[in-house]
Design an enzyme around this catalytic site. Structure first.
Site, PDB file in Angstrom:
ATOM      1  N   GLY A 109       8.873 -11.663  78.803  1.00 12.18           N
ATOM      2  CA  GLY A 109       7.963 -12.506  78.045  1.00 12.18           C
ATOM      3  C   GLY A 109       6.817 -11.731  77.438  1.00 12.18           C
ATOM      4  N   LEU A 110       6.922 -11.443  76.146  1.00 12.72           N
ATOM      5  CA  LEU A 110       5.828 -10.780  75.442  1.00 12.72           C
ATOM      6  C   LEU A 110       5.328 -11.670  74.292  1.00 12.72           C
ATOM      7  CD1 LEU A 110       4.156  -8.137  75.151  1.00 12.72           C
ATOM      8  CD2 LEU A 110       5.893  -7.319  73.565  1.00 12.72           C
ATOM      9  N   SER A 170       4.242 -10.043  65.985  1.00 12.44           N
ATOM     10  CA  SER A 170       4.164  -8.612  65.651  1.00 12.44           C
ATOM     11  C   SER A 170       2.932  -7.944  66.254  1.00 12.44           C
ATOM     12  CB  SER A 170       4.127  -8.442  64.121  1.00 12.44           C
ATOM     13  OG  SER A 170       5.298  -8.977  63.551  1.00 12.44           O
ATOM     14  N   CYS A 183       9.032  -0.290  77.065  1.00 10.80           N
ATOM     15  CA  CYS A 183      10.286  -1.019  77.368  1.00 10.80           C
ATOM     16  C   CYS A 183      11.011  -1.331  76.065  1.00 10.80           C
ATOM     17  CB  CYS A 183      10.012  -2.354  78.056  1.00 10.80           C
ATOM     18  SG  CYS A 183       9.006  -2.262  79.519  1.00 10.80           S
ATOM     19  N   LEU A 184      10.224  -1.725  75.052  1.00 11.36           N
ATOM     20  CA  LEU A 184      10.830  -2.082  73.763  1.00 11.36           C
ATOM     21  C   LEU A 184      11.514  -0.878  73.130  1.00 11.36           C
ATOM     22  CD1 LEU A 184       8.128  -4.488  72.285  1.00 11.36           C
ATOM     23  CD2 LEU A 184      10.383  -5.102  73.126  1.00 11.36           C
ATOM     24  N   GLU A 237      12.304  -7.595  68.421  1.00 16.57           N
ATOM     25  CA  GLU A 237      12.039  -6.222  68.869  1.00 16.57           C
ATOM     26  C   GLU A 237      11.391  -5.403  67.755  1.00 16.57           C
ATOM     27  OE1 GLU A 237      13.304  -4.841  71.914  1.00 16.57           O
ATOM     28  OE2 GLU A 237      14.561  -6.508  72.569  1.00 16.57           O
TER      29      GLU A 237
END
Ligand code: FAD
Length: 392
Positions: free
Chosen positions: A137-138, A145, A246-247, A371
């Site tokens: 969850g971001l 963005s 992580c992305l 992403e």
């Protein structure tokens, strides 16, 4: 849907650059997709349903925790093997690859890299086997963005943290057992928290009416005064760079995955162009159709070379975030262009669920946005080469 007759294009003999292990891993995933995913995926996408029955098989082909050490249940593979698995899965469907990317790079990745030993032992084996599904969850309603502006926050209450806020557009959310949630503490510093299903005040409503990634389940993560145990904070990294790292890993997998979708569209269009006759000849004999097919294989070959080199750099620990951005952006745009062109080669049949092309095209409309959007990755390259920040 028609039987899966896929034959992988390898115009520049890139197989010669792969090790025996790479080929074994790739072929295992390829065979699995043909046998288990292809026969059912169209129906699930049409119904807008995630095929849960595939979870066990995804774990078996090493799609959950591909590069996480075997000691924690992962497959212990290198980055090229990970990429090849993502390529094969997305050859079948971007939504299924999304489930695997999230589980590996956005859930197991941060737990392995930023978690302590207890957290690694508690979560990683269950996630690797598919017993548990994770989400990341971001993104928030007001911050996509620009995730640094996030509003989700937690307070130190002495014996626990109190979490409030919401995330949206979260892959796997409605079925996740654990969510890696990025939230700000009282000083505004971003941390990762492990929020488990069943915690009071935590809900995960499904996002309906998607025309894209219909076989992947998407939803919200809502935190209404959720009491998160203190041992559920990821202790070893904080700040915006923690989720962004992580992305990087997930975007790397997408760069490979998009090639899979492009290969499937090209292969379908090539076969169709040789079989379909109009004006007394196969349409593949017309120069206009040959131009489309020749440009497709050229772009696929360039993307394969780019991504293989990126994999080598990643294995050596040398791949930069900007290099990964370039590959994600290029390969997804390439796949989307190929899906659109391939759809035209099939004429009216191109819009039919008898073939995979329209589903790939619709899926890739999400892949080009999530992403990091196509625009955002361009700005990352721009910043990298000029040193001048267009985000500010
Ligand atoms: C199916 C699906 C699954 C997803 N899964 C997840 C997930 O699991 N976890 C998660 O956290 N998120 C997930 N996302 C969210 C995704 O990462 C965001 O949608 C993405 O980051 C873009 O954010 P946004 O949609 O808010 O668009 P916005 O940020 O509002 O952007 C809108 C447009 O403005 C442009 N733009 C924005 N800033 C700039 C700028 N500085 N300069 C020029 N143009 C700009 C963008 O390129 C875009 O074209 C998912 C999204 C989809 C569609």
């Amino acid at each position: 849907m028609k039987p899966d007759l896929f034959q992988a294009p390898d115009y520049y003999q890139l197989d010669d650059l792969l090790t025996d292990e790479h080929k074994l891993v790739r072929n295992t995933a390829r065979d699995w997709v043909k046998k288990y995913l292809s026969p059912i995926i169209e129906e699930y996408a049409q119904r807008s349903e995630f095929p849960k029955s595939l979870v066990g098989g995804l774990a078996e082909v090493g799609a959950f925790g591909s590069y996480i050490p075997e000691a924690y249940g992962g497959a212990g593979l290198d980055q090229i093997s990970y990429g090849l698995i993502m390529q094969e899965l997305e050859r079948g469907d971007s939504g299924i690859r999304s489930t695997a990317s999230v589980q590996t790079s956005l859930v197991m990745g941060p737990i392995y890299n930023y978690g302590n030993e207890e957290q690694r032992k508690k979560y990683l084996p269950k996630l690797a086997s598919g017993e548990w599904i994770g989400s990341f969850g971001l993104t928030e309603p007001n911050h996509g963005s620009n995730p640094g502006g996030m509003e989700t926050k937690f307070k130190d209450m002495g014996d626990h943290f109190l979490l409030n806020g919401s995330k949206m557009w979260i892959s796997n959310a409605p079925i996740c057992d654990v969510a890696v949630v990025w939230a700000k503490n009282e000083e505004g510093r971003i941390h990762g928290l492990l929020v488990e299903r069943g915690m009071k005040g935590f809900s995960t409503p499904e996002t309906k009416n998607k025309w894209s990634l219909r076989a992947s389940i998407t939803g919200e993560l809502i935190f209404d005064n959720v009491k998160v145990p203190k041992e559920n904070i990821l202790p070893n990294k904080s700040g915006l760079s923690a989720p962004l790292k992580c992305l990087d890993n997930a975007r790397y997998g997408i760069a490979w995955g998009a090639i899979g979708a492009a290969m499937d569209c090209y292969d379908t269009a090539l076969r169709y162009a040789k079989e379909r006759t109009q004006f007394g000849k196969p349409i593949g004999q017309f120069q206009l159709q040959q131009k489309k097919l020749a440009e497709m294989i050229t772009e696929i070959t360039k993307a394969q070379l780019l991504t293989w080199r990126l994999g080598v750099l990643k294995n050596e620990g040398k791949a930069t975030s900007a290099q990964i951005s370039m590959a994600k952006r290029n390969n997804v745009a390439m796949a989307l262009d190929i899906a659109r062109e391939a759809r035209q080669v099939l004429g009216a049949m191109g819009i039919s669920g008898e073939y995979s092309i329209m589903r790939h095209a619709m899926n890739l409309e999400s892949v080009v946005t999530y992403e990091g959007t196509h625009d955002v990755h361009l700005l990352i390259t721009g910043l990298d080469i000029t040193g001048l920040n267009a985000f500010k």
